[in-house]
Design a protein around this motif. Structure first.
Motif: not given
Length: 289
Positions: A158-161, A172-178
């Motif tokens: 994902v885009k950094a935010e 800049g990353k996402r997992t299901i744990k997010s």
């Protein structure tokens, strides 16, 4: 586009033109549409439409039911729900008591766990995305992100935010744990009876709530909830902090969070019932005295 919008119906959901949608959302005439949720009748992500029209993935009682949608000059949707209020409207309200809060938290945990069981990551869900109906049940109608066919090891780029999202998302990353972190934020505001400024970033937030948990005898639970015993306060504080751990691997699984919250709710109901029996017994004895 991930799915076809050519058929007139998708499952039980009707595909209509934008002019048709404008007509059915005209509240000047008394009709069934007055029972529909219109507040979010604006742009809606295609992945959410795909999710809500999937017959295998739209059956959960705490997920809104899509009534109709259209795709033309804009994507718009109408939900088959009677709008009352959203969670953000009642977070600070005295009448929205502990029993209601733990019930909503349990329902949301059940919904998140249900999604994860179907390998769906749902991203950012804030209190303004959760409708509270007349029976004080939660209905989620908006998601910041939806991704299918993921697991705990899957990284979703994902885009950094920065904001109401997990710390790893800013990298800049996402997992299901997010999703677990997002649920922790919801749980945090429910039990503290406070709205937080998430734009200051997760590091500042983590420091402030850890300090608060240490200062208070009831941890993160607001002092107005007198019915919450110290054991439950400690348990739900610990659960909230675990959900918000900076290390995704240290966050509990969603199904375990649901089981923990359900057990707390059941214990609370039993204590309430026992107290009512004791009060009745005392009144009976006083009457004979």
């Amino acid at each position: 586009m991930k799915f076809s919008i050519e058929p007139e119906t998708v499952g039980e959901v009707k595909l209509c033109s934008y002019s048709e949608l404008q007509n059915i959302t005209d509240f000047k005439s008394a009709s069934l549409i007055q029972e529909l949720f219109r507040e979010d009748c604006s742009m809606a992500p295609l992945d959410e439409i795909e999710l809500l029209t999937d017959e295998k993935a739209n059956t959960h009682p705490n997920l809104v039911k899509l009534y109709t949608f259209c795709w033309g000059t804009r994507l718009a949707a109408v939900y088959d729900e009677k709008f009352t209020r959203v969670l953000s409207d009642v977070l600070l309200a005295d009448h929205f008591g502990w029993d209601n809060r733990i019930n909503v938290a349990t329902q949301l945990a059940d919904l998140f766990a249900w999604f994860h069981g179907k390998r769906i990551a749902i991203g950012s869900v804030t209190p303004s995305c959760v409708m509270i109906d007349e029976e004080l049940n939660a209905k989620v109608f908006d998601f910041g992100f939806v991704s299918n066919n993921v697991n705990e090891d899957c990284e979703i780029k994902v885009k950094a935010e920065v904001g109401s999202d997990a710390p790893e998302v800013s990298l800049g990353k996402r997992t299901i744990k997010s999703d677990i972190y997002i649920f922790g934020l919801l749980l945090l505001e429910l039990i503290t009876k406070e709205k937080f400024k998430f734009h200051e970033g997760p590091w500042f937030l983590q420091s402030s709530i850890q300090d608060e948990a240490k200062r208070s005898k009831k941890g993160l639970v607001h002092e107005c909830f007198k019915e919450v015993d110290d054991g439950t306060a400690s348990e739900i504080t610990r659960l909230t902090l675990q959900c918000m751990d900076f290390d995704p691997d240290k966050r509990p699984k969603m199904k375990d969070i649901f089981y923990a919250l359900r057990a707390m709710r059941v214990r609370g109901e039993k204590r309430k019932e026992m107290k009512m029996r004791q009060n009745k017994k005392s009144s009976y004895l006083e009457g004979w005295g």
